[in-house]
Design an enzyme around this catalytic site. Structure first.
Site, PDB file in Angstrom:
ATOM      1  N   HIS A 173      -7.234  -8.662  -1.951  1.00  0.00           N
ATOM      2  CA  HIS A 173      -8.556  -8.068  -1.715  1.00  0.00           C
ATOM      3  C   HIS A 173      -8.567  -6.594  -2.098  1.00  0.00           C
ATOM      4  O   HIS A 173      -7.530  -5.946  -2.141  1.00  0.00           O
ATOM      5  CB  HIS A 173      -8.963  -8.218  -0.243  1.00  0.00           C
ATOM      6  CG  HIS A 173      -8.010  -7.544   0.693  1.00  0.00           C
ATOM      7  ND1 HIS A 173      -6.872  -8.155   1.144  1.00  0.00           N
ATOM      8  CD2 HIS A 173      -8.014  -6.299   1.235  1.00  0.00           C
ATOM      9  CE1 HIS A 173      -6.212  -7.331   1.943  1.00  0.00           C
ATOM     10  NE2 HIS A 173      -6.870  -6.186   2.001  1.00  0.00           N
ATOM     11  N   TYR A 229      -0.564  -9.829   0.858  1.00  0.00           N
ATOM     12  CA  TYR A 229       0.519  -9.214   1.640  1.00  0.00           C
ATOM     13  C   TYR A 229       0.570  -9.834   3.032  1.00  0.00           C
ATOM     14  O   TYR A 229      -0.430 -10.318   3.548  1.00  0.00           O
ATOM     15  CB  TYR A 229       0.366  -7.689   1.705  1.00  0.00           C
ATOM     16  CG  TYR A 229      -0.921  -7.158   2.293  1.00  0.00           C
ATOM     17  CD1 TYR A 229      -1.077  -6.983   3.678  1.00  0.00           C
ATOM     18  CD2 TYR A 229      -1.976  -6.777   1.474  1.00  0.00           C
ATOM     19  CE1 TYR A 229      -2.249  -6.465   4.212  1.00  0.00           C
ATOM     20  CE2 TYR A 229      -3.154  -6.259   2.002  1.00  0.00           C
ATOM     21  CZ  TYR A 229      -3.278  -6.106   3.367  1.00  0.00           C
ATOM     22  OH  TYR A 229      -4.429  -5.596   3.889  1.00  0.00           O
ATOM     23  N   TYR A 252       0.836  -1.196   0.000  1.00  0.00           N
ATOM     24  CA  TYR A 252       0.000   0.000   0.000  1.00  0.00           C
ATOM     25  C   TYR A 252       0.873   1.248   0.000  1.00  0.00           C
ATOM     26  O   TYR A 252       1.931   1.266   0.636  1.00  0.00           O
ATOM     27  CB  TYR A 252      -0.853   0.062   1.271  1.00  0.00           C
ATOM     28  CG  TYR A 252      -2.016  -0.890   1.310  1.00  0.00           C
ATOM     29  CD1 TYR A 252      -3.279  -0.501   0.889  1.00  0.00           C
ATOM     30  CD2 TYR A 252      -1.853  -2.182   1.800  1.00  0.00           C
ATOM     31  CE1 TYR A 252      -4.359  -1.371   0.957  1.00  0.00           C
ATOM     32  CE2 TYR A 252      -2.918  -3.068   1.868  1.00  0.00           C
ATOM     33  CZ  TYR A 252      -4.170  -2.646   1.441  1.00  0.00           C
ATOM     34  OH  TYR A 252      -5.235  -3.517   1.509  1.00  0.00           O
ATOM     35  N   HIS A 268     -10.600  -3.146  -0.793  1.00  0.00           N
ATOM     36  CA  HIS A 268     -11.487  -2.580   0.229  1.00  0.00           C
ATOM     37  C   HIS A 268     -12.576  -1.751  -0.441  1.00  0.00           C
ATOM     38  O   HIS A 268     -12.286  -0.957  -1.344  1.00  0.00           O
ATOM     39  CB  HIS A 268     -10.698  -1.675   1.174  1.00  0.00           C
ATOM     40  CG  HIS A 268      -9.667  -2.396   1.993  1.00  0.00           C
ATOM     41  ND1 HIS A 268      -9.939  -2.880   3.251  1.00  0.00           N
ATOM     42  CD2 HIS A 268      -8.374  -2.718   1.743  1.00  0.00           C
ATOM     43  CE1 HIS A 268      -8.844  -3.464   3.737  1.00  0.00           C
ATOM     44  NE2 HIS A 268      -7.880  -3.380   2.855  1.00  0.00           N
ATOM     45  N   ARG A 326      -2.592 -11.938   4.023  1.00  0.00           N
ATOM     46  CA  ARG A 326      -3.950 -11.594   3.597  1.00  0.00           C
ATOM     47  C   ARG A 326      -4.172 -12.079   2.175  1.00  0.00           C
ATOM     48  O   ARG A 326      -3.361 -11.809   1.289  1.00  0.00           O
ATOM     49  CB  ARG A 326      -4.169 -10.071   3.618  1.00  0.00           C
ATOM     50  CG  ARG A 326      -4.151  -9.376   4.978  1.00  0.00           C
ATOM     51  CD  ARG A 326      -5.225  -9.832   5.963  1.00  0.00           C
ATOM     52  NE  ARG A 326      -6.507 -10.271   5.423  1.00  0.00           N
ATOM     53  CZ  ARG A 326      -7.465  -9.459   4.985  1.00  0.00           C
ATOM     54  NH1 ARG A 326      -7.338  -8.166   5.027  1.00  0.00           N
ATOM     55  NH2 ARG A 326      -8.610  -9.958   4.516  1.00  0.00           N
TER      56      ARG A 326
HETATM   57 FE   LIG Z   1      -6.058  -4.483   2.974  1.00  0.00          FE
END
Ligand SMILES: [Fe+2]
Lengths: 206, 239
Positions: free
Chosen positions: B161, B148, B109, B163, B158
């Site tokens: 995905h 990640y 991110y 959000h 994770r």
């Molecule tokens: Fe996330």
């Protein structure tokens, strides 16, 4: 930060198809800051609007530690009980304007602050009077869904006394729904868990 | 039945199906951040049955294409994510704001607290927004996000995905969720995805590959339909 737990859990993954129904919640996670907050988010009302004040507070976890990575949103009527129906949330309100919606991420001290005004009391759907209040959501990493609460005001004692929600909550807990007046506005802390846990609401089933 | 009885009955119903629950200890940080007391059902009031409305001033056309905000091409597998937003009565929710954010193709991110040692992509921010159209339909063009690591448990990753944040027509209908991809091999160890305990409900979080949305020689299509719970005071124009 809690220690990582060993991978004792393994979830079964089967071919069960999705059922019809409401899309479930998932946490907002830790990485929303570059996407959701915006500069004018905390400005529910313009700062030179008559009666404008600061509504602020902190979000705390079960051990009383401030939560630095939560997001707070509010929605409310104006001083006459009207809900804004002009579209738009991203533009700042005029200096004396009112937008009704606010969004603010908490800082390193778990602190949020909005500029707003006190709404008039708006009725229930069935027309019962309610004391002035603001609807609030809190989102954070570690919360699989938001919590919802209402912000009432401590200088509305007589309206609060006959408010249907406040009077339905046990007296020892209803104070968690009432913001404390102070110089320049009101303070409203949110405690996610514990002895003085904020009263949280279920609004999904209306 | 009085309104109070109706409310109580419905409170009971909801209390037993609150899913995901707030407390799910496999997801470690829920332990100190989950309410422990029963939720209270407020009388249905206009503060919760209304909500902000949205117009073209809230979005620019390019906000729905997450791949065009750098000086060059974003790196990764280009995808089109689309679907319809409906309320729990099946009615399309039009002109509502959909906000998305995600990691880049490498699972990183653009966020100062993301320490995953994977590369940033100078041509990919990973945030977008759009309004649903008159049929409740939305479309984003983006890059398929990478999985990640995180520190919840040993060797925790994770699943990939995106959000999502939606408003619907009322405060009651607000939804923040995550969209997953079909067949992700990481589902078996993810306590966020599995925090939704009803398996058939959990599967609603998985998009489906949609060849009809795939654009030749350009991008793969995925479909993610969304249903918002909660009531809204129905505006006149909708009735
Ligand atoms: Fe996330």
């Amino acid at each position: 930060m809690t220690e990582p737990i060993p991978p004792t859990f393994v979830y079964e993954v089967t071919d069960v198809p999705a059922s019809e129904g409401v899309t479930p919640w998932q946490t907002v996670g830790p990485y929303f800051h570059y996407a959701l907050p915006y500069d004018s988010g905390p400005q529910v009302a313009g700062s030179s609007r008559p009666g404008a004040f600061t509504l602020h507070g902190c979000v705390y976890d079960a051990e009383g530690r401030p939560i630095p990575d939560s997001l707070v949103e509010i929605w409310q009527a104006d001083e006459s009980g009207r809900f804004v129906d002009e579209p738009g949330i991203f533009e700042a309100p005029a200096p004396d304007g009112f937008r009704g919606f606010g969004r603010c991420d908490t800082d390193a001290d778990g602190h949020y602050a909005f500029t707003t005004v006190k709404p008039a009391g708006v009725p229930t759907e069935n027309g019962a009077e309610q004391a002035p209040h603001i609807a609030m959501s809190v989102f954070a990493r570690g919360m699989l869904r938001r919590v919802v609460t209402r912000v009432y005001f401590d200088d509305e004692a007589s309206a609060n006394a006959s408010d249907p929600l406040l009077s339905s909550v046990e007296a020892s807990r209803s104070a968690t729904l009432v913001a404390a007046s102070e110089d320049g506005g009101y303070r409203f802390d949110v405690r996610l868990q514990g002895a003085d846990e904020t009263v949280f609401l279920d609004v999904a089933a209306h | 039945m009085t309104d109070l009885e109706k409310a109580q009955q419905s409170a009971d119903r909801v209390a037993t199906v609150l899913d995901p629950a707030y407390l799910f200890p496999d997801y470690t940080s829920t332990v100190l951040r989950s309410p422990s007391k029963a939720l209270v059902m407020p009388p249905a009031g206009l503060s919760e049955l209304t909500g902000p409305t949205f117009g073209s001033g809230d979005v620019r056309d390019t906000d729905a294409d997450l791949t065009v905000h750098g000086s060059g091409e974003a790196i990764g597998e280009r995808i089109i994510v689309h679907g319809t937003v409906r309320d729990s009565y099946g009615k399309p929710v039009r002109n509502t704001l959909v906000e998305v954010w995600q990691a880049n193709a490498a699972g990183r991110y653009i966020h100062k607290v993301d320490q995953h040692p994977a590369p940033l992509d100078p041509n990919f921010v990973g945030a977008g927004r759009c309004l649903t159209d008159e049929q409740g339909h939305y479309t984003f063009t983006t890059i398929k996000p990478g999985p990640y690591p995180w520190r919840n448990h040993t060797n925790a990753w994770r699943p990939a995905h995106i959000h999502f944040s939606l408003f619907g027509r009322a405060f009651t209908q607000r939804l923040v969720t995550q969209m997953y991809f079909p067949g992700d091999p990481l589902f078996f160890q993810d306590p966020i995805f599995n925090g939704v305990r009803d398996e058939a409900a959990r599967k609603r979080l998985i998009s489906s590959y949609d060849h009809s949305a795939t654009r030749p020689e350009w991008a793969l299509g995925y479909r993610f339909d969304i249903v918002l719970g909660g009531a809204a005071r129905t505006p006149m124009e909708e009735s």
